[in-house]
Scaffold this active site. Structure first.
Site, mmCIF file in Angstrom:
data_model
loop_
_atom_site.group_PDB
_atom_site.id
_atom_site.type_symbol
_atom_site.label_atom_id
_atom_site.label_comp_id
_atom_site.label_asym_id
_atom_site.label_seq_id
_atom_site.Cartn_x
_atom_site.Cartn_y
_atom_site.Cartn_z
ATOM 1 N N LYS A 25 0.842 -1.203 0.000
ATOM 2 C CA LYS A 25 0.000 0.000 0.000
ATOM 3 C C LYS A 25 0.871 1.243 0.000
ATOM 4 O O LYS A 25 2.029 1.218 0.472
ATOM 5 C CB LYS A 25 -0.943 0.022 1.203
ATOM 6 C CG LYS A 25 -0.277 -0.030 2.596
ATOM 7 C CD LYS A 25 0.242 1.280 3.138
ATOM 8 C CE LYS A 25 0.979 1.128 4.470
ATOM 9 N NZ LYS A 25 1.817 2.252 4.837
ATOM 10 N N PRO A 113 9.563 -4.914 0.047
ATOM 11 C CA PRO A 113 10.654 -4.833 1.028
ATOM 12 C C PRO A 113 10.114 -4.686 2.449
ATOM 13 O O PRO A 113 9.043 -4.101 2.648
ATOM 14 C CB PRO A 113 11.445 -3.601 0.599
ATOM 15 C CG PRO A 113 10.679 -2.939 -0.460
ATOM 16 C CD PRO A 113 9.560 -3.807 -0.905
ATOM 17 N N GLY A 117 7.522 0.860 5.007
ATOM 18 C CA GLY A 117 6.340 1.720 4.951
ATOM 19 C C GLY A 117 5.344 1.278 3.898
ATOM 20 O O GLY A 117 4.452 2.026 3.506
ATOM 21 N N ALA A 119 3.663 -1.826 4.170
ATOM 22 C CA ALA A 119 2.780 -2.823 4.795
ATOM 23 C C ALA A 119 3.019 -4.242 4.266
ATOM 24 O O ALA A 119 2.076 -5.003 4.042
ATOM 25 C CB ALA A 119 1.311 -2.435 4.632
ATOM 26 N N GLY A 120 4.291 -4.585 4.092
ATOM 27 C CA GLY A 120 4.622 -5.917 3.582
ATOM 28 C C GLY A 120 4.182 -7.032 4.521
ATOM 29 O O GLY A 120 3.618 -8.038 4.087
ATOM 30 N N GLY A 121 4.448 -6.870 5.808
ATOM 31 C CA GLY A 121 4.042 -7.895 6.778
ATOM 32 C C GLY A 121 2.526 -8.036 6.810
ATOM 33 O O GLY A 121 1.990 -9.148 6.900
ATOM 34 N N SER A 122 1.835 -6.909 6.708
ATOM 35 C CA SER A 122 0.368 -6.932 6.700
ATOM 36 C C SER A 122 -0.145 -7.642 5.448
ATOM 37 O O SER A 122 -1.118 -8.408 5.515
ATOM 38 C CB SER A 122 -0.177 -5.504 6.739
ATOM 39 O OG SER A 122 0.337 -4.824 7.854
ATOM 40 N N ALA A 123 0.491 -7.390 4.311
ATOM 41 C CA ALA A 123 0.095 -8.069 3.065
ATOM 42 C C ALA A 123 0.246 -9.582 3.230
ATOM 43 O O ALA A 123 -0.644 -10.358 2.839
ATOM 44 C CB ALA A 123 0.957 -7.572 1.905
ATOM 45 N N ASP A 155 -2.906 -2.249 9.485
ATOM 46 C CA ASP A 155 -2.939 -2.202 8.016
ATOM 47 C C ASP A 155 -3.498 -3.485 7.397
ATOM 48 O O ASP A 155 -3.718 -3.532 6.188
ATOM 49 C CB ASP A 155 -1.522 -1.999 7.453
ATOM 50 C CG ASP A 155 -0.975 -0.595 7.720
ATOM 51 O OD1 ASP A 155 -1.776 0.330 7.946
ATOM 52 O OD2 ASP A 155 0.255 -0.443 7.682
HETATM 53 P P1 ATP Z 1 4.225 -1.237 9.482
HETATM 54 O O1 ATP Z 1 3.154 -2.223 9.078
HETATM 55 O O2 ATP Z 1 4.644 -1.354 10.922
HETATM 56 O O3 ATP Z 1 4.000 0.155 8.977
HETATM 57 P P2 ATP Z 1 6.161 -1.637 7.393
HETATM 58 O O4 ATP Z 1 5.194 -1.710 6.302
HETATM 59 O O5 ATP Z 1 7.097 -0.474 7.376
HETATM 60 O O6 ATP Z 1 5.497 -1.729 8.792
HETATM 61 P P3 ATP Z 1 6.767 -4.467 7.411
HETATM 62 O O7 ATP Z 1 7.386 -4.900 6.140
HETATM 63 O O8 ATP Z 1 5.368 -4.860 7.683
HETATM 64 O O9 ATP Z 1 7.007 -2.919 7.517
HETATM 65 O O10 ATP Z 1 7.745 -4.977 8.578
HETATM 66 C C1 ATP Z 1 7.822 -4.445 9.869
HETATM 67 C C2 ATP Z 1 8.521 -5.465 10.806
HETATM 68 O O11 ATP Z 1 7.623 -6.560 11.007
HETATM 69 C C3 ATP Z 1 9.774 -6.088 10.216
HETATM 70 O O12 ATP Z 1 10.907 -5.399 10.638
HETATM 71 C C4 ATP Z 1 9.745 -7.544 10.728
HETATM 72 O O13 ATP Z 1 10.577 -7.741 11.846
HETATM 73 C C5 ATP Z 1 8.325 -7.792 11.173
HETATM 74 N N1 ATP Z 1 7.614 -8.815 10.350
HETATM 75 C C6 ATP Z 1 6.830 -9.798 10.813
HETATM 76 N N2 ATP Z 1 6.314 -10.527 9.812
HETATM 77 C C7 ATP Z 1 6.769 -10.006 8.670
HETATM 78 C C8 ATP Z 1 6.586 -10.349 7.296
HETATM 79 N N3 ATP Z 1 5.826 -11.380 6.906
HETATM 80 N N4 ATP Z 1 7.192 -9.559 6.380
HETATM 81 C C9 ATP Z 1 7.946 -8.511 6.779
HETATM 82 N N5 ATP Z 1 8.177 -8.179 8.049
HETATM 83 C C10 ATP Z 1 7.588 -8.898 8.992
#
Ligand code: ATP
Length: 319
Positions: A25, A113, A117, A119-123, A155
């Site tokens: 996102k 990545p 920022g 929302a990779g973990g959320s995806a 997210d």
């Molecule tokens: P946020 O959702 O907090 O805004 P972001 O989009 O910047 O975060 P993400 O890629 O979601 O970042 O990763 C944030 C942290 O979540 C990572 O540093 C990692 O330790 C943890 N994490 C847990 N599961 C995952 C995943 N499947 N992919 C990426 N990071 C993950």
């Protein structure tokens, strides 16, 4: 009514695997309220799902296991493969909700990545919910999955929904927006991540010192929504806004040069996505985005650049 467009055997491949995609996102606008007593902030954001997709593949297994490939799999701070990974918690939550054993081997292939920022973990969590619902035949409704998503992170409901939406609360209370016009962006991806809690803490610090407005009143999201619906690009460019940009730049001063570099290279506007450090650079059309990406790649301001478009759908089964 079940929500999965075609859950169950229809999406189980010959090897018993089920895959789902979910998008990154961009926060086209993000307003952050003052720090609440419970340590959270109220948000008002306009989310746009873009065409940078992670893929989560699930298979039957004994107990839970997680593997990660692609972006963030290696390096000094790799994405965790234990219960700290959001897909692990997604699996436990869905299994608990459906009353099934949390047995699955989960493979996460990341194009988004980490800590960027985007929302990779959320995806990944949203894709895991959709894929496991099909693998386990749990027939969760869309409402069920959205409620589980909200428990996983602010997210995650948007990663499930995709498209365009206004997010309130901590971002999890969504109002979908019908906006089908495609927008073209270049994502400038930095070499290292930024911790979301650290960026919020820096925002609070800068506000406490009076160096930033206190965020007590949210601007109307309507101009952003109207621009996303029908343009022109200049209107959307003028509407881009992010209260987390100043604290992200404060923690990562090189971002200032990256943002200026994007507009100097022809972007209609550039904004930090969410808590950063990814820079989302808006282009007038697809050709302009490809040209912009070529210039930015040549300048070496970013580790890598990606041409994306949005809106795209949320988490869904592949195939
Ligand atoms: P946020 O959702 O907090 O805004 P972001 O989009 O910047 O975060 P993400 O890629 O979601 O970042 O990763 C944030 C942290 O979540 C990572 O540093 C990692 O330790 C943890 N994490 C847990 N599961 C995952 C995943 N499947 N992919 C990426 N990071 C993950």
């Amino acid at each position: 009514m079940t929500w999965s467009t075609a859950g169950g055997p229809g999406h189980t491949r010959g090897d018993g695997a089920v895959s789902a995609h979910a998008p990154a996102k961009v926060n086209v606008s993000l307003a952050v309220g003052p720090l609440r007593e419970d340590g959270y902030h109220d948000l008002q954001t306009v989310y746009l799902a873009v065409s940078l997709l992670d893929t989560v593949t699930v298979r039957r297994g004994e107990g839970l296991s997680v593997t990660v490939t692609g972006e963030g799999a290696d390096g000094p701070d790799p994405v965790p493969t234990d219960r700290r990974n959001l897909v692990w918690r997604a699996a436990e939550l869905l299994a608990d909700h459906a009353g099934v054993a949390p047995d699955a081997a989960i493979a996460v292939d990341k194009a988004i990545p980490a800590a960027a920022g985007l929302a990779g973990g959320s995806a990944d969590a949203a894709a895991a919910l959709v894929a496991l619902d099909a693998l386990w035949g749990t027939h969760a409704t869309r409402g069920d999955l959205t409620a589980l998503a909200a428990q996983l992170g602010s997210d995650v409901p948007f990663s499930l929904a995709g498209g365009v939406a206004i997010g309130n609360g901590r971002g999890e209370r969504l109002t979908p927006v019908l906006a089908r016009r495609p927008w073209h962006w270049v994502l400038g991806i930095a070499g290292g991540g930024l911790s979301t809690p650290a960026v919020y803490a820096e925002l609070d610090r800068l506000r406490a010192e009076g160096r930033l407005p206190d965020g007590a009143a949210f601007p109307s999201p309507e101009p952003v929504v109207a621009a996303l619906r029908s343009g022109p690009v200049e209107a959307l460019a003028a509407a881009l806004a992010n209260d987390l940009q100043a604290p992200a730049v404060s923690l990562r001063p090189a971002l200032r040069r990256a943002l200026r570099g994007a507009t100097d290279a022809g972007a209609a506007a550039a904004v930090v996505s969410g808590s950063g450090p990814t820079v989302a650079a808006l282009a007038a059309d697809e050709d302009a985005a490809v040209r912009l990406a070529a210039v930015l790649a040549g300048e070496g301001l970013f580790r890598t650049v990606r041409v994306v478009h949005g809106p795209v759908p949320g988490a869904r089964l592949v195939g």
